[in-house]
Design an enzyme around this catalytic site. Structure first.
Site, PDB file in Angstrom:
ATOM      1  N   SER A 145       0.378  -1.405   0.399  1.00 65.96           N
ATOM      2  CA  SER A 145      -0.284  -0.336   0.249  1.00 65.96           C
ATOM      3  C   SER A 145       0.535   1.040   0.163  1.00 65.96           C
ATOM      4  O   SER A 145       1.351   1.579  -0.703  1.00 65.96           O
ATOM      5  CB  SER A 145      -0.553  -0.083   0.952  1.00 65.96           C
ATOM      6  OG  SER A 145      -1.815   1.103   1.326  1.00 65.96           O
ATOM      7  N   ASP A 272      -9.341  -6.354  -3.901  1.00 65.06           N
ATOM      8  CA  ASP A 272      -8.681  -4.987  -3.094  1.00 65.06           C
ATOM      9  C   ASP A 272     -10.118  -3.831  -2.860  1.00 65.06           C
ATOM     10  O   ASP A 272     -10.623  -3.494  -4.356  1.00 65.06           O
ATOM     11  CB  ASP A 272      -8.137  -4.742  -3.842  1.00 65.06           C
ATOM     12  CG  ASP A 272      -7.169  -4.033  -2.238  1.00 65.06           C
ATOM     13  OD1 ASP A 272      -7.985  -2.617  -1.903  1.00 65.06           O
ATOM     14  OD2 ASP A 272      -6.227  -3.705  -2.531  1.00 65.06           O
ATOM     15  N   HIS A 300      -7.562  -6.171   0.645  1.00 64.40           N
ATOM     16  CA  HIS A 300      -6.107  -5.037   0.840  1.00 64.40           C
ATOM     17  C   HIS A 300      -4.842  -5.911   1.631  1.00 64.40           C
ATOM     18  O   HIS A 300      -4.057  -5.250   1.315  1.00 64.40           O
ATOM     19  CB  HIS A 300      -6.666  -3.482   0.813  1.00 64.40           C
ATOM     20  CG  HIS A 300      -5.571  -2.539   0.932  1.00 64.40           C
ATOM     21  ND1 HIS A 300      -5.103  -2.080  -0.385  1.00 64.40           N
ATOM     22  CD2 HIS A 300      -5.742  -1.901   1.496  1.00 64.40           C
ATOM     23  CE1 HIS A 300      -4.686  -1.526  -0.498  1.00 64.40           C
ATOM     24  NE2 HIS A 300      -4.495  -1.100   0.878  1.00 64.40           N
TER      25      HIS A 300
END
Ligand SMILES: *[C@@H]1O[C@H](CO)[C@@H](O)[C@H](O)[C@H]1NC(C)=O
Ligand SMILES: *[C@@H]1O[C@H](CO)[C@@H](O)[C@H](O)[C@H]1NC(C)=O
Ligand SMILES: CC(=O)N[C@H]1CO[C@H](CO)[C@@H](O)[C@@H]1O
Length: 324
Positions: A145, A272, A300
């Site tokens: 991320s 996600d 995610h």
């Protein structure tokens, strides 16, 4: 006599159970703190600190630098080095693994007035790498991320330090399709609206669940306990949020990806809901010889949704690099 023997352990067990339940329901933050204290020890991770001009980095480390490249792991926004706990236990103990608390996060220094744009973070990570001597030999850089965006741009800026790169659902791209989260974030960021950053425990728990494929499986009490310790740092998280989604950073990985020349692995959960999986195509086209893995039934937070698969892919990639 017999009945006392039978009774005593039973009483003791009920006592433990009742204590546990009371803590679980009324003081979950204590339970989370205890778990976060004990678990790293169980899997052999040591908490370490490194100082650079009064700035303190905190990280987990296991093993020693050896023949194989070290692995440096960068977590995502608003989390910390514990992100990797579920997986690191699965990596072989002879590999030197370092899980860093990102700038301002976890136990790494959080300075008032500090900025957190991609490049500000890259510079900080570079200080860490220098002062710990991690770059004596090229290392395997892993980021998820926000940490993925930073890892990618780091590799573009310091190509000689990184031997291979794993990007897990990174931000910093212009996604062909935006997730609902990204859409509302883009709408709000222009006005410096930070309403997407949780301001109470309930919002925190909801945000966390957005990252999971099986949100109902997440123990709500533990999430609550986690956010009790999270909320006091709220001002920092707002500042960091505005910086990583500023004009300067929003597409920083996109703008730098063509400079990534090392073997690269991209891992993305097909489900996600935070950062759309269409970003994987962007990286596949933009980075030479990137290999892409899409995970089924995975959101995610890959290390929570698919710990086994994610660590297996990281390890396979790591060892395939060794053979070349
Ligand atoms: C952070 O960014 C602001 C605006 O760009 C700048 O004025 C300030 O000096 C920066 N702070 C640090 C510590 O670099
Ligand atoms: C990375 O992208 C930014 C724009 O987002 C650009 O300003 C910067 O120069 C790029 N860095 C490198 C090393 O190309
Ligand atoms: C703590 C934890 O969840 N560790 C997991 C890491 O990944 C391996 C892969 O199979 C699991 O077995 C561990 O339970």
């Amino acid at each position: 006599m017999e009945s006392i023997l039978l009774k005593t352990p039973l009483t003791f067990i009920s006592f433990l159970l009742i204590t546990f339940l009371i803590i679980y329901f009324f003081w979950p933050a204590a339970l989370v703190r205890l778990m976060r204290w004990a678990f790293p020890k169980i899997i052999g991770l040591q908490v370490r600190y490194a100082e650079h001009e009064g700035y303190r980095f905190c990280y987990y480390s296991r093993g020693k630098p050896g023949l194989q490249p070290s692995i440096l792991m960068l977590h995502g926004y608003a989390l910390d080095k514990d992100t990797w706990l579920t997986n690191v236990s699965f990596l072989p103990k002879n590999i030197h693994v370092v899980c860093l608390d990102m700038p301002g996060h976890g136990e790494t220094t959080c300075l008032p007035g500090e900025n957190y744009t991609t490049f500000d973070q890259v510079k900080r990570i570079h200080q860490f790498v220098e002062c710990t001597g991690l770059n004596r030999k090229p290392f395997h850089l892993v980021g998820i991320s926000m940490g993925g965006m930073v890892a990618g741009v780091y590799t573009a800026h310091y190509p000689s330090e990184v031997c291979c790169l794993s990007l897990l659902c990174p931000i910093g791209l212009n996604y062909p399709k935006d997730s609902d989260f990204m859409k509302s974030m883009k709408k709000k960021r222009k006005n410096h609206d930070v309403s997407l950053v949780p301001s109470n425990i309930q919002e925190g728990v909801e945000m966390f669940k957005l990252g999971l494929y099986y949100p109902r499986m997440a123990p709500k009490q533990l999430l609550k306990g986690f956010f009790v310790d999270w909320l006091p740092d709220n001002n920092f998280y707002r500042k960091c949020y505005l910086d990583i989604f500023s004009d300067e950073s929003l597409y920083s990985l996109q703008d730098n990806m063509s400079k990534i020349r090392v073997p690269t692995q991209v891992i993305w959960g097909k489900d996600d809901k935070v950062v759309d999986v269409s970003g994987a195509e962007v990286l596949a086209k933009g980075i030479h010889h990137a290999q892409v893995h899409l995970l089924e039934k995975c959101g995610h937070f890959q290390p929570l949704d698919s710990p086994k698969k994610t660590s297996q892919l990281l390890l396979d990639f790591h060892t395939s690099y060794m053979k070349n």
